[in-house]
Design a protein around this motif. Structure first.
Motif, PDB file in Angstrom:
ATOM      1  N   LEU A 137       0.471  -1.021  -0.042  1.00 19.56           N
ATOM      2  CA  LEU A 137      -0.017  -0.193  -0.412  1.00 19.56           C
ATOM      3  C   LEU A 137       1.017   1.395  -0.278  1.00 19.56           C
ATOM      4  O   LEU A 137       0.389   2.418  -0.912  1.00 19.56           O
ATOM      5  CB  LEU A 137      -0.679   0.104   1.109  1.00 19.56           C
ATOM      6  N   PRO A 140       4.741   2.098  -3.471  1.00 19.51           N
ATOM      7  CA  PRO A 140       4.340   3.199  -4.398  1.00 19.51           C
ATOM      8  C   PRO A 140       3.845   4.603  -4.678  1.00 19.51           C
ATOM      9  O   PRO A 140       3.732   4.780  -5.399  1.00 19.51           O
ATOM     10  CB  PRO A 140       2.962   2.097  -5.003  1.00 19.51           C
ATOM     11  N   LEU A 141       3.736   4.619  -3.510  1.00 21.08           N
ATOM     12  CA  LEU A 141       3.751   5.869  -2.978  1.00 21.08           C
ATOM     13  C   LEU A 141       4.930   7.036  -2.353  1.00 21.08           C
ATOM     14  O   LEU A 141       4.470   8.387  -2.341  1.00 21.08           O
ATOM     15  CB  LEU A 141       2.536   6.352  -1.772  1.00 21.08           C
ATOM     16  N   HIS A 181      -2.904  10.034   2.297  1.00 20.06           N
ATOM     17  CA  HIS A 181      -2.276   8.987   1.896  1.00 20.06           C
ATOM     18  C   HIS A 181      -2.934   7.985   3.523  1.00 20.06           C
ATOM     19  O   HIS A 181      -3.222   7.139   3.882  1.00 20.06           O
ATOM     20  CB  HIS A 181      -0.680   8.463   2.533  1.00 20.06           C
ATOM     21  N   GLY A 209      -7.911  11.222  -2.144  1.00 14.03           N
ATOM     22  CA  GLY A 209      -7.516   9.965  -3.080  1.00 14.03           C
ATOM     23  C   GLY A 209      -6.927  11.083  -4.347  1.00 14.03           C
ATOM     24  O   GLY A 209      -6.242   9.852  -5.198  1.00 14.03           O
ATOM     25  N   TRP A 212      -3.391  10.390  -6.620  1.00 15.89           N
ATOM     26  CA  TRP A 212      -2.318   8.821  -6.269  1.00 15.89           C
ATOM     27  C   TRP A 212      -3.318   8.276  -6.490  1.00 15.89           C
ATOM     28  O   TRP A 212      -2.715   7.075  -6.622  1.00 15.89           O
ATOM     29  CB  TRP A 212      -1.910   9.081  -5.087  1.00 15.89           C
ATOM     30  N   LEU A 213      -4.322   7.881  -6.326  1.00 16.28           N
ATOM     31  CA  LEU A 213      -4.827   6.488  -5.561  1.00 16.28           C
ATOM     32  C   LEU A 213      -5.487   5.733  -7.507  1.00 16.28           C
ATOM     33  O   LEU A 213      -5.961   4.633  -7.803  1.00 16.28           O
ATOM     34  CB  LEU A 213      -7.088   6.913  -5.378  1.00 16.28           C
ATOM     35  N   HIS A 216      -2.917   3.860  -8.356  1.00 17.59           N
ATOM     36  CA  HIS A 216      -2.017   3.367  -7.398  1.00 17.59           C
ATOM     37  C   HIS A 216      -2.127   1.423  -7.672  1.00 17.59           C
ATOM     38  O   HIS A 216      -3.576   0.931  -8.314  1.00 17.59           O
ATOM     39  CB  HIS A 216      -2.490   3.018  -6.001  1.00 17.59           C
ATOM     40  N   GLU A 218      -2.839  -1.131  -6.334  1.00 18.91           N
ATOM     41  CA  GLU A 218      -4.111  -1.968  -5.682  1.00 18.91           C
ATOM     42  C   GLU A 218      -5.607  -1.092  -5.013  1.00 18.91           C
ATOM     43  O   GLU A 218      -5.957  -1.085  -3.876  1.00 18.91           O
ATOM     44  CB  GLU A 218      -3.158  -1.683  -4.103  1.00 18.91           C
ATOM     45  N   ARG A 219      -5.435  -0.366  -6.573  1.00 27.70           N
ATOM     46  CA  ARG A 219      -6.633   0.728  -6.140  1.00 27.70           C
ATOM     47  C   ARG A 219      -7.847  -0.091  -5.752  1.00 27.70           C
ATOM     48  O   ARG A 219      -8.430   0.438  -5.503  1.00 27.70           O
ATOM     49  CB  ARG A 219      -6.668   1.583  -8.230  1.00 27.70           C
TER      50      ARG A 219
END
Length: 460
Positions: A137, A140-141, A181, A209, A212-213, A216, A218-219
């Motif tokens: 989670l 990736p950020l 986040h 979000g 960035w969401l 992602h 794992e969206r």
């Protein structure tokens, strides 16, 4: 429940300006079933740490109907909710640091826009999915992740590990991004929200979000867990995120950034609308509804109007908002009107806020006075938000020829000085105070790629 945010740099105590909480004070805030305290264990010139301590009254939590309480169920009394960093911490973060989450700092705007060397620690975090999911989670950020499992009993190692971890994140991240986040991912890791998930939850996810969401990896998991696996909400959010992922900005990008300039601009305008407390909003020159979609998803906004001179654009906005299948109350709440910003229209008068997002540069300069009279003189909203390109920044676009505009339909693009002059003249002429901000990376020589002005009507 304890969360700490540490910043190590010269003048580190400036973290207090970004969080809008004074390092020398202990501040306490009431939340629905307890209190949240903000204090600073350290605040020196080289390192500053802000702590959020959340205290929950377990009996009040169990009895609260809003939070799913049931006085006949023992399970509501015997649980980990008052002690684990669950969704209640996310709610406290959203309330206590709401302004910081928007990225606003009137005193230190350049610091608020910069990636800062941060370290965030979250104690006793429920992690349904274990250390591996925590890593998937946050990595990736841009975070470095240190996740330490907590044993069920330190004196009985044979019992193994619990589903809780102590989490430490470090990295160069904007503070507003870091808070968003946490706001989303803490309840995702817990996978058990402590309150009823309503219609406005999709809007909260879209705002937090933003940028960035959508991209992602794992969206889908994040969306499903954040929305408590409620199918209709998950489908709605998934469709909106897929749409965002497919949108490209009309402007050339100077470099690779985590989110497009268009996404940053949209997030900034939404944040300002919440900051203004607007409930009735008109989007002038709404196009295909990029701003209308997140407004419609959030029940905070009680009346939403989008106007555009193009009937085709309004038709696409209608499809985007799914108005053809909306309930009657949503049709009353959301209206699309064919109208020009240069002609007086009583239907757009008296709103809490009007938005002109990348609109004025599409008008011929000789038509600008008519638009000013329509918006500021006739409609007279309590606030007006205007964004437009910053011509000074165009030299940072390597593919843009000297003297060229960013879009073929632009009739002009103003320098910072020209925009400053225009906003001051309009504010003086029509009785509005003016505040100017920027959107996007702040270049020390040429400023931000997008200029933004907030006009607030002066009471007379």
């Amino acid at each position: 429940m304890l969360v700490t945010i540490s910043y190590a740099a010269p003048s580190a105590s400036d973290l207090g300006y970004l969080l809008h909480k004074h390092p020398a004070k202990l501040q306490t805030f009431d939340i629905a079933v307890g209190q949240a305290h903000v204090f600073y264990p350290e605040a020196t010139d080289t390192r500053c740490t802000a702590a959020l301590l959340v205290e929950i009254d377990p009996i009040e939590l169990a009895r609260s109907k809003r939070f799913g309480g049931d006085s006949q169920s023992l399970g509501h009394y015997v649980n980990d909710r008052p002690y684990a960093s669950s969704s209640m911490v996310a709610v406290a973060l959203g309330k206590v640091f709401r302004t910081a989450m928007t990225g606003r700092s009137d005193t230190h705007p350049e610091l608020a826009a910069a990636a800062l060397p941060l370290e965030i620690a979250v104690r006793a975090l429920p992690a349904r999915g274990g250390v591996d999911l925590v890593t998937r989670l946050f990595t990736p950020l841009g975070w470095n992740v240190r996740s330490t499992p907590i044993p069920l009993d330190a004196d009985r190692p044979e019992w193994g590990e619990s589903r809780y971890v102590d989490l430490v994140l470090s990295g160069a991240i904007r503070l507003s991004d870091a808070l968003r986040h946490l706001y989303v991912l803490l309840p995702v890791l817990d996978d058990a929200k402590h309150y009823w998930v309503g219609d406005d939850e999709v809007g909260k996810l879209m705002r937090a979000g933003e940028g960035w969401l959508a991209g992602h990896p794992e969206r889908e998991l994040i969306t499903a867990r954040y929305l408590a696996h409620q199918g209709s909400f998950v489908r709605d959010a998934s469709a909106r995120l897929a749409e965002i992922e497919g949108v490209t900005d009309e402007e050339p990008e100077a470099d690779a950034r985590p989110s497009t300039l268009g996404a940053q601009r949209l997030a900034t305008v939404l944040g300002i609308l919440f900051e203004l407390g607007a409930r009735r909003v008109v989007d002038l020159g709404c196009g295909e509804g990029a701003l209308l979609a997140p407004l419609a998803a959030d029940r905070t906004f009680t009346e939403i109007v989008g106007t555009d001179v193009s009937a085709a654009a309004l038709a696409r906005a209608s499809r985007r908002l799914k108005l053809h299948e909306a309930a009657d109350r949503d049709r009353e709440r959301i209206r699309l009107l064919q109208s020009s910003v240069t002609y007086d229209d009583d239907r757009i008068a008296g709103f809490d806020a009007a938005v002109l997002m990348e609109v004025i540069e599409h008008l011929d300069p000789e038509r600008l006075p008519a638009a000013e009279r329509t918006v500021f003189g006739h409609a007279q909203p309590a606030s007006v938000i205007v964004t437009t390109p910053n011509a000074d920044y165009n030299v940072r676009y390597p593919t843009l020829s000297a003297g060229a505009f960013r879009h073929p339909d632009h009739r002009f693009e103003w320098t910072r000085e020209e925009f400053d002059t225009w906003t001051r003249n309009v504010g003086t002429r029509y009785g509005y105070d003016v505040e100017r901000r920027g959107v996007g990376p702040d270049d020390p020589e040429v400023g931000t790629p997008t200029q933004l002005a907030i006009f607030r009507r002066v009471a007379r």
